[in-house]
Design an enzyme around this catalytic site. Structure first.
Site, mmCIF file in Angstrom:
data_model
loop_
_atom_site.group_PDB
_atom_site.id
_atom_site.type_symbol
_atom_site.label_atom_id
_atom_site.label_comp_id
_atom_site.label_asym_id
_atom_site.label_seq_id
_atom_site.Cartn_x
_atom_site.Cartn_y
_atom_site.Cartn_z
ATOM 1 N N TYR A 69 -6.859 15.863 3.561
ATOM 2 C CA TYR A 69 -5.692 16.226 4.655
ATOM 3 C C TYR A 69 -5.962 15.944 5.794
ATOM 4 O O TYR A 69 -7.020 16.325 6.389
ATOM 5 C CB TYR A 69 -5.205 17.504 4.362
ATOM 6 C CG TYR A 69 -3.809 17.544 3.833
ATOM 7 C CD1 TYR A 69 -2.789 16.991 4.506
ATOM 8 C CD2 TYR A 69 -3.372 18.225 2.775
ATOM 9 C CE1 TYR A 69 -1.382 16.865 3.799
ATOM 10 C CE2 TYR A 69 -2.300 18.246 2.035
ATOM 11 C CZ TYR A 69 -1.194 17.497 2.483
ATOM 12 O OH TYR A 69 -0.004 17.458 1.865
ATOM 13 N N GLU A 71 -3.356 15.209 8.638
ATOM 14 C CA GLU A 71 -1.999 15.293 9.342
ATOM 15 C C GLU A 71 -2.548 15.120 10.914
ATOM 16 O O GLU A 71 -3.348 15.806 11.408
ATOM 17 C CB GLU A 71 -1.227 16.546 9.138
ATOM 18 C CG GLU A 71 -0.397 16.475 7.986
ATOM 19 C CD GLU A 71 0.336 17.793 7.516
ATOM 20 O OE1 GLU A 71 0.530 18.485 8.405
ATOM 21 O OE2 GLU A 71 1.102 17.693 6.576
ATOM 22 N N ASP A 215 10.769 -7.157 10.901
ATOM 23 C CA ASP A 215 10.268 -6.627 9.801
ATOM 24 C C ASP A 215 9.600 -7.806 8.979
ATOM 25 O O ASP A 215 10.214 -8.553 8.521
ATOM 26 C CB ASP A 215 11.355 -6.028 8.784
ATOM 27 C CG ASP A 215 10.903 -5.439 7.813
ATOM 28 O OD1 ASP A 215 9.622 -5.812 7.328
ATOM 29 O OD2 ASP A 215 11.686 -4.726 6.752
ATOM 30 N N THR A 241 4.523 -4.801 5.484
ATOM 31 C CA THR A 241 3.957 -4.384 4.222
ATOM 32 C C THR A 241 2.388 -4.623 4.285
ATOM 33 O O THR A 241 2.200 -5.958 4.577
ATOM 34 C CB THR A 241 4.400 -4.674 3.013
ATOM 35 O OG1 THR A 241 4.744 -6.018 2.862
ATOM 36 C CG2 THR A 241 5.858 -3.651 3.023
ATOM 37 N N LYS A 244 1.628 -7.560 0.414
ATOM 38 C CA LYS A 244 2.466 -8.904 -0.130
ATOM 39 C C LYS A 244 1.306 -9.946 0.275
ATOM 40 O O LYS A 244 0.547 -10.010 -0.130
ATOM 41 C CB LYS A 244 3.796 -8.668 0.681
ATOM 42 C CG LYS A 244 4.809 -7.596 0.128
ATOM 43 C CD LYS A 244 6.158 -7.695 0.640
ATOM 44 C CE LYS A 244 7.058 -6.592 0.156
ATOM 45 N NZ LYS A 244 8.120 -6.378 0.725
ATOM 46 N N ARG A 250 -1.169 -1.202 -1.492
ATOM 47 C CA ARG A 250 0.212 -1.053 -1.265
ATOM 48 C C ARG A 250 0.409 0.016 -0.113
ATOM 49 O O ARG A 250 -0.125 1.180 0.232
ATOM 50 C CB ARG A 250 0.645 -0.010 -2.562
ATOM 51 C CG ARG A 250 2.194 -0.052 -2.485
ATOM 52 C CD ARG A 250 2.548 0.292 -4.099
ATOM 53 N NE ARG A 250 2.220 -0.979 -4.620
ATOM 54 C CZ ARG A 250 3.017 -2.006 -4.708
ATOM 55 N NH1 ARG A 250 4.319 -2.143 -4.088
ATOM 56 N NH2 ARG A 250 2.914 -3.196 -5.127
HETATM 57 C C1 LIG Z 1 9.098 -5.424 0.813
HETATM 58 C C2 LIG Z 1 9.701 -5.168 1.964
HETATM 59 C C3 LIG Z 1 10.040 -3.831 2.477
HETATM 60 C C4 LIG Z 1 9.586 -2.538 2.031
HETATM 61 O O1 LIG Z 1 8.491 -2.397 1.086
HETATM 62 P P1 LIG Z 1 8.057 -1.242 0.112
HETATM 63 O O2 LIG Z 1 6.528 -1.137 0.639
HETATM 64 O O3 LIG Z 1 8.465 -1.618 -1.185
HETATM 65 O O4 LIG Z 1 9.097 -0.005 0.718
HETATM 66 C C5 LIG Z 1 10.600 -3.697 3.869
HETATM 67 N N1 LIG Z 1 11.171 -4.958 4.469
HETATM 68 C C6 LIG Z 1 10.975 -6.103 3.864
HETATM 69 C C7 LIG Z 1 11.841 -7.497 4.361
HETATM 70 C C8 LIG Z 1 10.502 -6.481 2.734
HETATM 71 O O5 LIG Z 1 10.398 -7.508 1.796
#
Ligand SMILES: *Cc1c(COP(=O)(O)O)cnc(C)c1O
Length: 429
Positions: A69, A71, A215, A241, A244, A250
């Protein structure tokens, strides 16, 4: 796929060998894991948001750091015994800042959606207006879907792509920004194959006195690899993220200038999360170091070249690609152009061991569960070593399958060709 959990000697670990295979007694769970590992090995993964993380990234997640933990943030924790996880989080933050040229980084978001939640909490108040890309035109559910927290707590308005070009038109974004007067302008998408003009978004945000959030979940690896413009110099906050195109574990991350990090940090913890996943943060640190290597730059460039060749090949076979092609890792294939629904196309490709997802195309007339498109991405197949020549074969197989989804001879032949290729290109050696 037997090497996804490296033995302790390959890691030079002194943790007593509990990470060796001998610990596996829960046959039910391990059998499912083994089947999933085999599925990944045997199928071509074209889901644009997926990738194959390195064995070292995966190994870090199977460590005792999951027990801790922590935090708070390095040097300021609510629990004792954090000296070593502090080292790990410092490494992850420093590497992230260096990789993306950002003044500050928060590496704790459990996911991209939670990174976005923290960014919204830090930048705007509940009820405030946000202008973001329409979900039907490639936006993400955390950008205002009515059932997502974003749509519940904030007033979302959307811009989309133009009907003819199927691209975002910045004049239209500006007009809408002037009409809506949002507190926050949001750029970024899950299914958009063209570059977004971050400088123009920043200019529009300034004109209407809004903050700019980008984003870059999908394109983070392309930005890290230097084959996509970076939003970092233009945006007030950047979220992403790590799993990807960036090919890490993840998870999510937030980048911002120095003067915003205090608000971002407290919006994430205690605002939106409790304890951070320290084993995942260790894996993020490893992935960031991998992304700093020349080999990752070469990877990112290959991802983009592969996508371009795959889109061209499908076009040559008479299948329409939304906006006529791609500049990044993703393309939207208009399977309605050959009389199929996206759902039927996804099923047909599944039968030949090609995995993808159905997706709405802009101005789609089919409902979301049917859709007229499939979204294809090249991040994962490039990781396992596929190149332009393979893309020409793959494009041909996809076209053959989609044009004769009921023809068992075609399905059998294509499945055999896919099996030959996946056998020749193992994910983990
Ligand atoms: C995949 C994605 C997210 C969020 O991904 P998670 O980890 O599944 O919550 C946010 N914004 C965009 C544009 C995405 O493609």
């Amino acid at each position: 796929m037997t090497d996804t959990i490296p033995s302790t000697d390959t890691l030079g670990s002194s943790t007593g060998g509990f990470r060796s295979k001998d610990v596996r007694t829960d046959d039910a769970v391990w059998a499912s894991i083994a089947r999933e590992e085999k599925r990944q090995q045997d199928q071509l993964e074209l889901i644009a948001s997926e990738n194959h993380a390195s064995p070292e990234v995966i190994a870090a997640m199977g460590t005792a750091l999951t027990n801790k933990y922590a935090e708070g943030y390095p040097g300021r924790r609510y629990y004792g015994g954090c000296e070593f996880v502090d080292e790990v989080e410092d490494l992850a933050r420093d590497r992230a800042r260096e990789l993306f040229g950002s003044e500050r980084a928060n590496v704790q978001p459990h996911s991209g959606t939670q990174a976005n939640m923290a960014a919204f909490m830090a930048l705007i108040d509940p009820g405030d207006k946000v202008l973001a890309m329409s979900l039907d035109h490639g936006g993400h559910l955390s950008h205002g879907h009515p059932k997502n927290f974003s749509g519940v707590f904030y007033e979302f308005h959307s811009y989309g792509v133009e009907k003819g070009t199927e691209r975002v038109d910045m004049d239209q974004v500006r007009d809408q920004a002037k009409a809506v007067r949002p507190k926050l302008l949001l750029a970024g998408a899950s299914a958009y194959s063209r570059p977004l003009d971050f400088a123009a978004f920043a200019e529009i945000a300034r004109e209407v006195d809004a903050l700019l959030m980008v984003d870059m979940a999908h394109i983070a690896g392309l930005v890290a690899g230097g084959v996509h413009e970076s939003p970092v110099p233009h945006a007030d906050v950047v979220t992403l993220t790590t799993h990807k195109t960036l090919r890490g574990p993840r998870g999510g991350m937030i980048l911002c200038p120095k003067d915003r990090i205090v608000k971002i940090n407290s919006a994430l913890f205690p605002g939106g999360q409790g304890g951070p996943l320290m084993h995942v943060i260790a894996a993020k640190a490893i992935a960031f170091r991998e992304a700093q290597q020349d080999s990752f730059k070469a990877y990112a460039a290959q991802v983009v070249r592969n996508a371009s060749v795959l889109a061209d090949t499908l076009t040559e076979h008479g299948i329409r690609i939304v906006s006529g092609g791609t500049d990044n890792h993703v393309m939207l294939v208009d399977v309605g152009s050959i009389g199929l629904s996206g759902a039927a196309a996804e099923d047909a490709l599944h039968r030949v061991d090609i995995t993808c997802n159905k997706n709405l195309i802009p101005f789609d007339e089919r409902p979301p569960m049917e859709a007229s498109g499939v979204r294809l991405g090249t991040a994962a197949i490039t990781t396992r070593g596929l190149d332009e020549g393979d893309m020409k074969s793959l494009g041909g197989w996809i076209a053959e399958t989609l044009k004769a989804p009921e023809d068992e001879a075609v399905i059998g032949r294509v499945r055999g060709a896919v099996a030959e290729l996946t056998g020749r290109k193992p994910i983990y050696h």
